[in-house]
Write a protein that holds these residues in place. Structure first.
Motif, PDB file in Angstrom:
ATOM      1  N   TRP A   7       0.828  -1.216   0.000  1.00  0.00           N
ATOM      2  CA  TRP A   7       0.000   0.000   0.000  1.00  0.00           C
ATOM      3  C   TRP A   7       0.855   1.255   0.000  1.00  0.00           C
ATOM      4  O   TRP A   7       0.514   2.240  -0.659  1.00  0.00           O
ATOM      5  CB  TRP A   7      -0.997  -0.028   1.158  1.00  0.00           C
ATOM      6  CG  TRP A   7      -2.014  -1.107   0.946  1.00  0.00           C
ATOM      7  CD1 TRP A   7      -2.121  -2.283   1.630  1.00  0.00           C
ATOM      8  CD2 TRP A   7      -3.023  -1.144  -0.066  1.00  0.00           C
ATOM      9  NE1 TRP A   7      -3.134  -3.045   1.102  1.00  0.00           N
ATOM     10  CE2 TRP A   7      -3.712  -2.369   0.070  1.00  0.00           C
ATOM     11  CE3 TRP A   7      -3.413  -0.259  -1.077  1.00  0.00           C
ATOM     12  CZ2 TRP A   7      -4.773  -2.719  -0.767  1.00  0.00           C
ATOM     13  CZ3 TRP A   7      -4.470  -0.611  -1.903  1.00  0.00           C
ATOM     14  CH2 TRP A   7      -5.138  -1.831  -1.747  1.00  0.00           C
ATOM     15  N   GLU A  10       2.071   1.569  -3.540  1.00  0.00           N
ATOM     16  CA  GLU A  10       0.989   2.042  -4.407  1.00  0.00           C
ATOM     17  C   GLU A  10       0.789   3.549  -4.254  1.00  0.00           C
ATOM     18  O   GLU A  10       0.614   4.270  -5.232  1.00  0.00           O
ATOM     19  CB  GLU A  10      -0.306   1.283  -4.068  1.00  0.00           C
ATOM     20  CG  GLU A  10      -1.425   1.535  -5.029  1.00  0.00           C
ATOM     21  CD  GLU A  10      -1.248   0.890  -6.395  1.00  0.00           C
ATOM     22  OE1 GLU A  10      -2.072   1.205  -7.282  1.00  0.00           O
ATOM     23  OE2 GLU A  10      -0.309   0.089  -6.606  1.00  0.00           O
ATOM     24  N   PHE A  60      -6.707   5.932   0.118  1.00  0.00           N
ATOM     25  CA  PHE A  60      -7.286   4.693  -0.390  1.00  0.00           C
ATOM     26  C   PHE A  60      -8.383   4.196   0.546  1.00  0.00           C
ATOM     27  O   PHE A  60      -8.222   4.221   1.771  1.00  0.00           O
ATOM     28  CB  PHE A  60      -6.221   3.589  -0.492  1.00  0.00           C
ATOM     29  CG  PHE A  60      -5.086   3.913  -1.423  1.00  0.00           C
ATOM     30  CD1 PHE A  60      -5.259   4.694  -2.546  1.00  0.00           C
ATOM     31  CD2 PHE A  60      -3.819   3.406  -1.171  1.00  0.00           C
ATOM     32  CE1 PHE A  60      -4.209   4.976  -3.409  1.00  0.00           C
ATOM     33  CE2 PHE A  60      -2.766   3.668  -2.023  1.00  0.00           C
ATOM     34  CZ  PHE A  60      -2.956   4.454  -3.144  1.00  0.00           C
ATOM     35  N   ARG A  63      -9.939  -1.195   0.493  1.00  0.00           N
ATOM     36  CA  ARG A  63      -8.727  -1.859   0.021  1.00  0.00           C
ATOM     37  C   ARG A  63      -8.846  -3.379   0.107  1.00  0.00           C
ATOM     38  O   ARG A  63      -9.372  -3.915   1.070  1.00  0.00           O
ATOM     39  CB  ARG A  63      -7.523  -1.409   0.849  1.00  0.00           C
ATOM     40  CG  ARG A  63      -7.297   0.064   0.785  1.00  0.00           C
ATOM     41  CD  ARG A  63      -6.106   0.555   1.557  1.00  0.00           C
ATOM     42  NE  ARG A  63      -5.708  -0.223   2.711  1.00  0.00           N
ATOM     43  CZ  ARG A  63      -4.619  -0.011   3.424  1.00  0.00           C
ATOM     44  NH1 ARG A  63      -3.802   0.962   3.103  1.00  0.00           N
ATOM     45  NH2 ARG A  63      -4.325  -0.755   4.457  1.00  0.00           N
ATOM     46  N   ARG A  65      -6.347  -6.995  -1.058  1.00  0.00           N
ATOM     47  CA  ARG A  65      -5.099  -7.520  -1.615  1.00  0.00           C
ATOM     48  C   ARG A  65      -5.255  -9.021  -1.833  1.00  0.00           C
ATOM     49  O   ARG A  65      -5.633  -9.750  -0.927  1.00  0.00           O
ATOM     50  CB  ARG A  65      -3.935  -7.249  -0.657  1.00  0.00           C
ATOM     51  CG  ARG A  65      -2.598  -7.708  -1.237  1.00  0.00           C
ATOM     52  CD  ARG A  65      -1.456  -7.413  -0.321  1.00  0.00           C
ATOM     53  NE  ARG A  65      -1.414  -8.448   0.714  1.00  0.00           N
ATOM     54  CZ  ARG A  65      -0.599  -8.439   1.762  1.00  0.00           C
ATOM     55  NH1 ARG A  65       0.227  -7.423   1.941  1.00  0.00           N
ATOM     56  NH2 ARG A  65      -0.615  -9.400   2.636  1.00  0.00           N
ATOM     57  N   LEU A  74      -3.909  -5.506  -6.124  1.00  0.00           N
ATOM     58  CA  LEU A  74      -4.536  -4.578  -5.190  1.00  0.00           C
ATOM     59  C   LEU A  74      -5.766  -3.985  -5.861  1.00  0.00           C
ATOM     60  O   LEU A  74      -5.700  -3.579  -7.028  1.00  0.00           O
ATOM     61  CB  LEU A  74      -3.582  -3.438  -4.836  1.00  0.00           C
ATOM     62  CG  LEU A  74      -2.214  -3.800  -4.273  1.00  0.00           C
ATOM     63  CD1 LEU A  74      -1.418  -2.519  -4.017  1.00  0.00           C
ATOM     64  CD2 LEU A  74      -2.338  -4.620  -3.013  1.00  0.00           C
ATOM     65  N   TYR A  76      -8.956  -1.092  -4.980  1.00  0.00           N
ATOM     66  CA  TYR A  76      -9.291  -0.051  -4.019  1.00  0.00           C
ATOM     67  C   TYR A  76     -10.024   1.101  -4.693  1.00  0.00           C
ATOM     68  O   TYR A  76     -10.096   1.172  -5.918  1.00  0.00           O
ATOM     69  CB  TYR A  76      -8.027   0.481  -3.335  1.00  0.00           C
ATOM     70  CG  TYR A  76      -6.991   1.043  -4.288  1.00  0.00           C
ATOM     71  CD1 TYR A  76      -6.909   2.420  -4.532  1.00  0.00           C
ATOM     72  CD2 TYR A  76      -6.081   0.211  -4.941  1.00  0.00           C
ATOM     73  CE1 TYR A  76      -5.950   2.936  -5.400  1.00  0.00           C
ATOM     74  CE2 TYR A  76      -5.133   0.725  -5.806  1.00  0.00           C
ATOM     75  CZ  TYR A  76      -5.070   2.083  -6.038  1.00  0.00           C
ATOM     76  OH  TYR A  76      -4.138   2.592  -6.889  1.00  0.00           O
TER      77      TYR A  76
END
Length: 115
Positions: A7, A10, A60, A63, A65, A74, A76
């Protein structure tokens, strides 16, 4: 990158520039953006970033994963901020692949939500 850092990684793709992308994505990565940008591949992604303003903040939500072998996906909802306001909301997904011990971005897609 450690798996718990996905995260943070990202978020950096939203906030950082071409040097970060070069170091953290596969050379033939694909990114799908809303029109007029559309689909960009490899060097096109880096060229598009050269003069593009970056987000000052991204948040985000929702979320998720999924890990499967040497790939991670991922999903989101993102809110992109500029000038202290959330001005962009999108459903997103990114896929990372493990190559040579490193997790690298291979695909990213954004679908705007609302107007």
């Amino acid at each position: 990158m450690k798996t718990e850092s996905f995260w943070a990684e990202e978020e950096n793709f939203w906030l950082e520039g071409p040097d970060f992308y070069r170091a953290n994505m596969v050379p033939d990565a694909v990114m799908e953006f809303p029109e007029p940008t559309g689909t960009l591949k490899g060097p096109q992604i880096l060229a598009a970033l050269e003069n593009a303003p970056r987000w000052e903040k991204v948040v985000f939500f929702d979320r998720s994963r999924e890990m499967l072998g040497n790939k991670v996906r991922l999903t989101y909802r993102a809110e992109g901020w500029q000038n202290g306001e959330a001005i962009y909301v999108a459903k997103c997904d990114s896929t990372y692949v493990k190559m040579g011990g490193e997790w690298l971005l291979t695909h990213h897609r954004q679908e705007p939500i609302g107007s």
